[in-house]
Design an enzyme around this catalytic site. Structure first.
Site, PDB file in Angstrom:
ATOM      1  N   GLU A   1      -6.089  17.323 -36.317  1.00  0.00           N
ATOM      2  CA  GLU A   1      -7.415  16.824 -35.931  1.00  0.00           C
ATOM      3  C   GLU A   1      -7.296  15.764 -34.845  1.00  0.00           C
ATOM      4  O   GLU A   1      -8.086  15.726 -33.899  1.00  0.00           O
ATOM      5  CB  GLU A   1      -8.141  16.238 -37.148  1.00  0.00           C
ATOM      6  CG  GLU A   1      -8.561  17.306 -38.150  1.00  0.00           C
ATOM      7  CD  GLU A   1      -9.084  16.692 -39.442  1.00  0.00           C
ATOM      8  OE1 GLU A   1     -10.241  16.922 -39.759  1.00  0.00           O
ATOM      9  OE2 GLU A   1      -8.320  15.975 -40.118  1.00  0.00           O
TER      10      GLU A   1
ATOM     11  N   SER B   1      -6.913  12.192 -49.411  1.00  0.00           N
ATOM     12  CA  SER B   1      -8.201  11.507 -49.432  1.00  0.00           C
ATOM     13  C   SER B   1      -8.128  10.377 -50.439  1.00  0.00           C
ATOM     14  O   SER B   1      -7.499  10.512 -51.489  1.00  0.00           O
ATOM     15  CB  SER B   1      -9.293  12.497 -49.828  1.00  0.00           C
ATOM     16  OG  SER B   1     -10.395  11.811 -50.374  1.00  0.00           O
TER      17      SER B   1
ATOM     18  N   ASN C   1       0.820  -1.224   0.000  1.00  0.00           N
ATOM     19  CA  ASN C   1       0.000   0.000   0.000  1.00  0.00           C
ATOM     20  C   ASN C   1       0.851   1.271   0.000  1.00  0.00           C
ATOM     21  O   ASN C   1       0.523   2.237  -0.691  1.00  0.00           O
ATOM     22  CB  ASN C   1      -0.950   0.011   1.200  1.00  0.00           C
ATOM     23  CG  ASN C   1      -1.922  -1.150   1.170  1.00  0.00           C
ATOM     24  OD1 ASN C   1      -1.943  -1.908   0.199  1.00  0.00           O
ATOM     25  ND2 ASN C   1      -2.714  -1.298   2.209  1.00  0.00           N
TER      26      ASN C   1
ATOM     27  N   LYS D   1      -7.398  16.731 -52.089  1.00  0.00           N
ATOM     28  CA  LYS D   1      -7.383  16.977 -50.654  1.00  0.00           C
ATOM     29  C   LYS D   1      -6.006  16.909 -50.016  1.00  0.00           C
ATOM     30  O   LYS D   1      -5.156  16.097 -50.378  1.00  0.00           O
ATOM     31  CB  LYS D   1      -8.289  15.966 -49.950  1.00  0.00           C
ATOM     32  CG  LYS D   1      -9.737  16.148 -50.305  1.00  0.00           C
ATOM     33  CD  LYS D   1     -10.367  17.261 -49.503  1.00  0.00           C
ATOM     34  CE  LYS D   1     -10.954  16.661 -48.258  1.00  0.00           C
ATOM     35  NZ  LYS D   1     -11.516  17.670 -47.402  1.00  0.00           N
TER      36      LYS D   1
ATOM     37  N   TYR E   1      -6.682   2.316   2.210  1.00  0.00           N
ATOM     38  CA  TYR E   1      -6.410   1.679   0.916  1.00  0.00           C
ATOM     39  C   TYR E   1      -7.559   0.749   0.526  1.00  0.00           C
ATOM     40  O   TYR E   1      -8.090   0.006   1.357  1.00  0.00           O
ATOM     41  CB  TYR E   1      -5.094   0.869   0.955  1.00  0.00           C
ATOM     42  CG  TYR E   1      -4.812   0.238  -0.390  1.00  0.00           C
ATOM     43  CD1 TYR E   1      -4.188   0.960  -1.395  1.00  0.00           C
ATOM     44  CD2 TYR E   1      -5.258  -1.055  -0.686  1.00  0.00           C
ATOM     45  CE1 TYR E   1      -3.995   0.415  -2.659  1.00  0.00           C
ATOM     46  CE2 TYR E   1      -5.059  -1.605  -1.945  1.00  0.00           C
ATOM     47  CZ  TYR E   1      -4.427  -0.863  -2.920  1.00  0.00           C
ATOM     48  OH  TYR E   1      -4.242  -1.403  -4.163  1.00  0.00           O
TER      49      TYR E   1
ATOM     50  N   GLN F   1      -6.009   0.440  -7.516  1.00  0.00           N
ATOM     51  CA  GLN F   1      -5.153  -0.122  -8.559  1.00  0.00           C
ATOM     52  C   GLN F   1      -5.508   0.466  -9.925  1.00  0.00           C
ATOM     53  O   GLN F   1      -4.653   0.624 -10.786  1.00  0.00           O
ATOM     54  CB  GLN F   1      -5.346  -1.641  -8.575  1.00  0.00           C
ATOM     55  CG  GLN F   1      -4.560  -2.369  -9.626  1.00  0.00           C
ATOM     56  CD  GLN F   1      -4.461  -3.852  -9.289  1.00  0.00           C
ATOM     57  OE1 GLN F   1      -3.849  -4.228  -8.309  1.00  0.00           O
ATOM     58  NE2 GLN F   1      -5.076  -4.693 -10.099  1.00  0.00           N
TER      59      GLN F   1
ATOM     60  N   THR G   1     -13.207  37.588 -32.725  1.00  0.00           N
ATOM     61  CA  THR G   1     -13.971  37.188 -31.545  1.00  0.00           C
ATOM     62  C   THR G   1     -15.243  36.568 -32.100  1.00  0.00           C
ATOM     63  O   THR G   1     -15.717  36.974 -33.176  1.00  0.00           O
ATOM     64  CB  THR G   1     -14.317  38.381 -30.635  1.00  0.00           C
ATOM     65  OG1 THR G   1     -15.143  39.284 -31.362  1.00  0.00           O
ATOM     66  CG2 THR G   1     -13.070  39.116 -30.143  1.00  0.00           C
ATOM     67  N   HIS G   2     -15.781  35.595 -31.420  1.00  0.00           N
ATOM     68  CA  HIS G   2     -16.952  34.846 -31.916  1.00  0.00           C
ATOM     69  C   HIS G   2     -16.690  34.275 -33.313  1.00  0.00           C
ATOM     70  O   HIS G   2     -17.627  34.068 -34.066  1.00  0.00           O
ATOM     71  CB  HIS G   2     -18.203  35.731 -31.975  1.00  0.00           C
ATOM     72  CG  HIS G   2     -18.470  36.491 -30.715  1.00  0.00           C
ATOM     73  ND1 HIS G   2     -19.363  36.065 -29.758  1.00  0.00           N
ATOM     74  CD2 HIS G   2     -17.934  37.648 -30.243  1.00  0.00           C
ATOM     75  CE1 HIS G   2     -19.379  36.940 -28.753  1.00  0.00           C
ATOM     76  NE2 HIS G   2     -18.521  37.893 -29.019  1.00  0.00           N
TER      77      HIS G   2
HETATM   78  N1  ARG Z   1      -1.415  -3.305  -7.104  1.00  0.00           N
HETATM   79  C1  ARG Z   1      -1.947  -2.455  -6.079  1.00  0.00           C
HETATM   80  C2  ARG Z   1      -2.201  -1.038  -6.605  1.00  0.00           C
HETATM   81  O1  ARG Z   1      -1.909  -0.761  -7.715  1.00  0.00           O
HETATM   82  C3  ARG Z   1      -1.004  -2.350  -4.948  1.00  0.00           C
HETATM   83  C4  ARG Z   1      -1.049  -3.555  -4.117  1.00  0.00           C
HETATM   84  C5  ARG Z   1      -1.832  -3.396  -2.903  1.00  0.00           C
HETATM   85  N2  ARG Z   1      -2.592  -4.583  -2.826  1.00  0.00           N
HETATM   86  C6  ARG Z   1      -3.171  -5.037  -1.721  1.00  0.00           C
HETATM   87  N3  ARG Z   1      -3.823  -6.129  -1.796  1.00  0.00           N
HETATM   88  N4  ARG Z   1      -3.048  -4.411  -0.588  1.00  0.00           N
HETATM   89  O2  ARG Z   1      -2.734  -0.186  -5.923  1.00  0.00           O
END
Ligand code: ARG
Length: 458
Positions: free
Chosen positions: A291, A278, A111, A284, A318, A323, A156-157
């Site tokens: 674009e 084109s 984490n 073209k 967390y 992820q 403008t516009h």
């Molecule tokens: N792969 C996870 C992420 O990208 C980090 C791992 C944390 N995983 C967990 N089971 N505590 O955030």
């Protein structure tokens, strides 16, 4: 089977579908370098603090060094079975140095580790982005300097408004890009806090030295709340917001250039090397690159929305949801880099169509405000001057006639304050020179601005 970092308390292995569904290695492998560098600093600290023996630390560092060199030589093999980048490195280290590898993850969690990896990645990427933006600014500045005298109709516009220097218009792009650089610079400063040591969410009872790791990894500060450390993704949102704004700027520049390259405007020519043709219409020459720049901006804004939505209402701290902040982040960064990389040479190869531009400057509606100001200088009120010029425009320009063809008597019929000298200001060069205010399109002011930017961007 690959050994999970968390496998022991599980009485069954995850289903192959779970493995496939939860795996992030397909996208987080780009963080490998940072994961290893972070691990090296972490294990150096563990050794110094005697949390693990100096001997073990040395073996682990040697193993990590050799993984880093494999990675740098494109020899590192990612194992799709090993969940994420952290497990991949851990497993590769195990294969290299054996059981001692298990000590690496002491006083650490994935984490805090993932936050570290992404922050280190962003610090590098932001640097690259700032350089690319500066490169684009310099290219635009060169173009402005080379065409310093060119006057164009300003809009403008999207309706003809007043004469401006092309360089003045181009300097407006440079201003916006400067703010983009500043925003990224500030985002980088704010994210520059070492997360390691937060562990899963509560910190650790082991005697770690966060300050040492901070210095080794070159972070300015430490994060100060372990729960916030693993919950926070503001730094990702902030970068995505900044990239979204930058992308807006780039799309507006692209749109200007697309318009200017049409037959209707005909101000510029985009080089063949940045256009395509084109399959059916032989005449073209389409501005496809511009674009696609315009279109790519939508992707970046979607990336930003995607992480905003991901974060909304997520409980601290967390959650695995986090992820999925990475694919949009990586996509936005890759996309904006692609845009900047192609925009720079495209800009270098634009040619100005001086004759067609100067033909457009014959449109006397461009000078209506100049006539109003001429009258104000002679004591006429703003409102009255506006009415007088309005009547002149209705009687002449709206009917395909010219103000400059009016006789002295005809002019006097609109206002006794209108002398024949008013016709002298009906030209583009005069018009821009009449502007006086700071920041205006006056050629002397624009020259000063060009010089300022030359120095600033050197
Ligand atoms: N792969 C996870 C992420 O990208 C980090 C791992 C944390 N995983 C967990 N089971 N505590 O955030």
């Amino acid at each position: 089977m690959t050994k999970k970092l968390w496998g022991t308390r599980f009485s069954k292995s995850p289903s192959p579908l779970t493995e496939k569904f939860t795996s992030s290695i397909s996208f987080d492998q780009r963080l490998a370098k940072y994961d290893i560098l972070g691990s090296i600093a972490h294990v150096q600290m563990l050794g110094r603090q005697k949390i693990i023996s100096a001997k073990d630390a040395k073996i682990i560092i040697k193993g990590l060094d050799s993984l880093l060199s494999e990675l740098n030589h494109g020899k590192f093999k990612f194992d799709p079975k090993a969940e994420d980048i952290h497990s991949n490195i851990q497993q590769a280290l195990f294969k290299k140095v054996g059981r001692v590898a298990d000590k690496l993850h002491t006083a650490r969690s994935r984490n805090d580790q993932i936050v570290l990896d992404v922050k280190m990645y962003l610090k590098d990427e932001i640097n690259i982005l700032i350089k690319l933006i500066a490169e684009l600014q310099k290219t635009i500045l060169r173009f402005a300097k080379d065409n310093q005298k060119i006057i164009i109709p300003g809009y403008t516009h999207l309706q003809v408004a007043q004469c401006v220097l092309l360089a003045h218009h181009l300097l407006a792009y440079i201003e916006g890009l400067e703010r983009d650089k500043q925003r990224l610079f500030e985002a980088e400063k704010r994210l520059d806090r070492l997360p390691l040591g937060a562990c899963a969410l509560a910190g650790t009872g082991l005697a770690i030295d966060r300050e040492f790791v901070r210095r080794r990894l070159g972070f300015r500060h430490l994060t100060e709340n372990s729960i916030d450390t693993v919950s926070d993704r503001d730094y990702i949102l902030e970068v995505l917001a900044d990239l979204s704004i930058l992308a807006v700027h780039l799309s507006r520049m692209a749109e200007d250039l697309i318009l200017w390259s049409t037959k209707e405007f005909n101000f510029i020519d985009i080089d063949y090397t940045f256009c395509t043709g084109s399959s059916i219409m032989p005449h073209k020459k389409n501005p496809d690159v511009l674009e696609l720049i315009r279109a790519s901006v939508g992707k970046i804004q979607a990336d930003f929305s995607s992480v905003l939505i991901l974060m909304k209402g997520l409980p601290l701290s967390y959650n695995r949801d986090l992820q999925l902040d990475k694919p949009p982040l990586f996509d936005a960064i890759d996309t904006i880099k692609d845009i900047l990389e192609v925009f720079i040479p495209l800009f270098k190869n634009i040619t100005i169509k001086k004759e067609t531009i100067s033909a457009k400057l014959k449109d006397e509606s461009l000078f209506s405000v100049d006539i109003v100001e001429y009258l104000i200088k002679k004591g006429v009120s703003y409102r009255e001057a506006h009415d007088i010029v309005g009547r002149m425009v209705r009687d002449t320009l709206d009917k395909g006639k010219k103000i400059s063809d009016l006789s002295e008597t005809q002019l006097k019929a609109y206002s006794l304050k209108l002398g024949p000298d008013v016709k002298e200001i009906l030209n583009a060069g005069k018009s821009v020179n009449l502007k006086k205010s700071f920041g205006s399109t006056n050629p002397r002011q624009v020259a000063q601005q060009l010089n300022k930017w030359m120095k600033k961007l050197k």
